[in-house]
Design an enzyme around this catalytic site. Structure first.
Site, mmCIF file in Angstrom:
data_model
loop_
_atom_site.group_PDB
_atom_site.id
_atom_site.type_symbol
_atom_site.label_atom_id
_atom_site.label_comp_id
_atom_site.label_asym_id
_atom_site.label_seq_id
_atom_site.Cartn_x
_atom_site.Cartn_y
_atom_site.Cartn_z
ATOM 1 N N THR A 138 9.200 -21.091 -4.420
ATOM 2 C CA THR A 138 8.305 -21.336 -5.557
ATOM 3 C C THR A 138 7.141 -22.133 -4.971
ATOM 4 O O THR A 138 7.355 -22.911 -4.022
ATOM 5 C CB THR A 138 8.979 -22.131 -6.702
ATOM 6 N N HIS A 139 5.972 -21.922 -5.487
ATOM 7 C CA HIS A 139 4.762 -22.563 -4.938
ATOM 8 C C HIS A 139 4.625 -22.273 -3.444
ATOM 9 O O HIS A 139 4.072 -23.083 -2.714
ATOM 10 C CB HIS A 139 4.771 -24.076 -5.175
ATOM 11 N N ASN A 156 -0.955 -6.210 13.375
ATOM 12 C CA ASN A 156 -1.403 -6.723 12.075
ATOM 13 C C ASN A 156 -0.959 -5.823 10.921
ATOM 14 O O ASN A 156 -0.958 -4.602 11.061
ATOM 15 C CB ASN A 156 -2.933 -6.813 12.060
ATOM 16 N N GLU A 171 -2.466 -5.032 3.691
ATOM 17 C CA GLU A 171 -3.638 -5.776 3.207
ATOM 18 C C GLU A 171 -4.518 -4.861 2.345
ATOM 19 O O GLU A 171 -5.078 -5.286 1.327
ATOM 20 C CB GLU A 171 -4.422 -6.346 4.393
ATOM 21 N N SER A 187 -5.481 -5.350 17.133
ATOM 22 C CA SER A 187 -6.807 -5.955 17.191
ATOM 23 C C SER A 187 -7.605 -5.276 18.297
ATOM 24 O O SER A 187 -7.052 -4.860 19.304
ATOM 25 C CB SER A 187 -6.643 -7.450 17.484
ATOM 26 N N LYS A 202 -1.677 -8.279 19.373
ATOM 27 C CA LYS A 202 -1.575 -8.366 17.912
ATOM 28 C C LYS A 202 -0.992 -7.127 17.271
ATOM 29 O O LYS A 202 -1.279 -6.000 17.653
ATOM 30 C CB LYS A 202 -2.970 -8.594 17.315
ATOM 31 N N TYR A 240 -20.806 11.921 -29.351
ATOM 32 C CA TYR A 240 -20.967 12.022 -27.899
ATOM 33 C C TYR A 240 -22.245 11.342 -27.413
ATOM 34 O O TYR A 240 -23.308 11.467 -28.019
ATOM 35 C CB TYR A 240 -20.985 13.498 -27.454
ATOM 36 N N ASN A 275 -18.879 19.204 -24.985
ATOM 37 C CA ASN A 275 -18.265 17.920 -25.337
ATOM 38 C C ASN A 275 -16.752 18.022 -25.508
ATOM 39 O O ASN A 275 -16.000 17.207 -24.985
ATOM 40 C CB ASN A 275 -18.897 17.370 -26.620
ATOM 41 N N SER A 329 -23.223 15.746 -12.819
ATOM 42 C CA SER A 329 -21.865 15.212 -12.599
ATOM 43 C C SER A 329 -21.096 16.080 -11.617
ATOM 44 O O SER A 329 -19.878 15.975 -11.499
ATOM 45 C CB SER A 329 -21.111 15.134 -13.931
ATOM 46 N N GLN A 362 -20.054 10.501 -19.453
ATOM 47 C CA GLN A 362 -19.941 11.190 -18.172
ATOM 48 C C GLN A 362 -19.654 10.194 -17.034
ATOM 49 O O GLN A 362 -18.966 10.529 -16.079
ATOM 50 C CB GLN A 362 -21.246 11.944 -17.880
HETATM 51 N N1 ARG Z 1 -20.959 16.570 -17.860
HETATM 52 C C1 ARG Z 1 -20.831 16.109 -19.204
HETATM 53 C C2 ARG Z 1 -19.795 14.981 -19.269
HETATM 54 O O1 ARG Z 1 -19.109 14.763 -18.312
HETATM 55 C C3 ARG Z 1 -20.370 17.244 -20.051
HETATM 56 C C4 ARG Z 1 -20.771 17.102 -21.460
HETATM 57 C C5 ARG Z 1 -22.247 17.213 -21.628
HETATM 58 N N2 ARG Z 1 -22.573 17.207 -23.034
HETATM 59 C C6 ARG Z 1 -23.801 16.936 -23.493
HETATM 60 N N3 ARG Z 1 -23.915 16.910 -24.770
HETATM 61 N N4 ARG Z 1 -24.799 16.685 -22.702
HETATM 62 O O2 ARG Z 1 -19.671 14.298 -20.254
#
Ligand code: ARG
Length: 483
Positions: free
Chosen positions: A154-155, A282, A287, A274, A280, A314, A109, A26, A319
């Site tokens: 409206t509409h 825009n 948007e 453009s 143009k 958990y 966790n 992560s 993650q």
């Molecule tokens: N990178 C993990 C997350 O974002 C951290 C927790 C990992 N915990 C585990 N029991 N593998 O959730």
């Protein structure tokens, strides 16, 4: 030949390679949690010291190591599955085995759940700050254009005249409710999961109240299984952001239509040209604001789908929630900033607005109302006006004569001047001074409310920010005591 000692890794070498290695990581998202993680680490280790779970030298050594890690920056962290593992590994590299005591009485966790809430609080306050800037811009336009008439639709068909102020306040009020929603969500986000450990608590005599306080949370979460597993506050934050994004998309759409009709001119900073058609200009930035609802709702849907059916406690699915959360909120905040800039730098053209209001029979309802006030049942009045309007095909003189003819048979003697007075856009707006209406008098009452709510929300934002600053100053001074 002597074997090389195995390189130290927090998780040992159980997972050493293969395609799942990168999949598990992560780190890409965790860059956003670097500040949060260091704060959480410091608060945790200070608590461990305060509870005599670690001694003073151990706490001091860990704090020195965390400072060095912060100084080096996220990019210098060793390769790891996530930031929690990376920091711990780095810490042990820097201060030796004592670094391994940081993770006493805690799990990744509760650590990650705390980091997410810590970071999300800031993001929500950023969102509020951007929303307040947009509401300020809308309120400024409203103050300036209390008497500027414009067509209301409206509409998407011209319906009745209104004013620019009435239009602007309609969006400001809607966004004010979104700010209420953010503050409401903030109170639920602002609780600390730290101390829950993996999910089942810890035998150490920890003080979760202290860590909560040091991190600026209202207090610890009540249940350790809930603390590490639930991400409903993430879903709630995205739901609020989606609500904002949906409102922004409507605002952007209106502004795009207004540029198309020549009602407003967008500042060049918010327009694009453009690549082939040099004439143009825009409204591309608007948007993209309109498209942000897709990002927000997409993130909300992704998170809800990930959370659905997850068993306690958990699971690594959690993650995958974090990147959607962070990018979802961030895209809405950025879109809000762009919308605020677009609104505050646009020029309105009152003359175009006024001539557009007088085109067609935008005030036909006023004439029907007038007939009804003379005692004609409204349904009959509606039919008379509709018939005259259809026959006139937009021509005012034909409309007036048709109307005079129809009302004579009802034994109502109408003056041409009276009808013309009722057909005037300005007098039409002035007459509609009912509660919440577009008449300048009614709009001024609304503006008083707008100013009061804006002041209150600015004050609430300051209070929350001060709370977070106070906590971080306190944490810094606790850290300094070990220096
Ligand atoms: N990178 C993990 C997350 O974002 C951290 C927790 C990992 N915990 C585990 N029991 N593998 O959730």
């Amino acid at each position: 030949m002597a074997e090389e000692p195995p390189e130290f890794a927090v998780r040992g070498d159980r997972f050493s390679g293969g395609p799942a290695r990168g999949f598990l990581s992560s780190m890409e998202t965790d860059v956003h949690l670097f500040t949060a993680d260091l704060a959480v680490d410091r608060a945790h280790v200070i608590m461990l010291g305060a509870q005599s779970i670690l001694d003073e030298e151990e706490v001091a050594a860990i704090l020195v190591g965390l400072d060095a890690i912060e100084e080096a920056g996220f990019d210098e962290l060793p390769a790891a599955e996530d930031i929690h593992e990376a920091i711990e590994t780095d810490l042990i590299d820097r201060v030796g085995p004592v670094g391994g005591k940081l993770h006493t009485a805690r799990s990744r966790n509760d650590e990650v759940a705390t980091c997410i809430r810590y970071h999300l609080r800031e993001d929500m306050l950023e969102l509020v700050s951007s929303l307040l800037a947009l509401r300020d811009a809308l309120a400024d336009q409203a103050h300036e254009h209390v008497e500027t008439v414009m067509p209301g639709y409206t509409h998407l068909q011209p319906a009745q005249p209104t004013t620019v102020a009435h239009w602007a306040i309609s969006y400001e009020r809607s966004l004010a409710r979104d700010v209420d929603r953010v503050f409401d969500a903030y109170n639920r986000i602002n609780r600390s999961p730290l101390g829950a450990a993996a999910f089942a608590g810890t035998p150490y005599p920890i003080d979760p109240m202290l860590t909560a306080e040091l991190l600026g949370f209202e207090g610890p979460m009540e249940n350790s299984m809930d603390a590490v597993t639930s991400r409903d506050v993430c879903l709630e934050a995205l739901a609020v952001a989606s609500s904002v994004a949906v409102t922004l998309s409507a605002l952007a759409e209106d502004l795009i239509l207004f540029t198309n009709r020549g009602f407003i001119d967008l500042d060049d900073d918010y327009a694009s040209t453009s690549s082939i058609m040099p004439q143009k200009k825009n409204p591309d930035s608007l948007e993209l604001v309109r498209a942000t609802s897709g990002d927000a709702l997409g993130a909300q849907t992704a998170v809800a789908t990930m959370l659905k059916g997850l068993p306690r406690a958990y699971n690594r699915d959690l993650q995958s929630v974090t990147p959607h959360l962070l990018t979802g909120i961030d895209s809405v905040t950025t879109a809000t900033d762009v919308a605020a800039g677009g609104v505050s730098t646009s020029t309105w053209y009152p003359a175009v607005l006024e001539s557009s209001v007088s085109e067609g029979l935008n005030t036909a309802t006023d004439v029907a109302d007038f007939l009804a006030i003379q005692g004609v049942p409204f349904r009959t009045a509606h039919a008379i006006v509709a018939e005259a309007a259809a026959a006139a095909e937009g021509d005012m003189t034909t409309f007036v004569s048709g109307l005079l003819e129809a009302t004579t048979s009802l034994e109502l003697s109408l003056e041409v001047e009276t009808i013309e007075e009722y057909l005037s856009a300005v007098s039409s707006v002035n007459r509609r001074d009912s509660h919440g209406g577009p008449a300048p008098r009614a709009v001024r009452t609304q503006l008083t409310q707008v100013t009061a709510t804006l002041d209150e929300h600015h004050h609430m934002l300051d209070t929350h920010r001060e709370g977070l600053e106070r906590a971080s100053t306190r944490l810094e001074s606790e850290v300094a005591r070990y220096a």
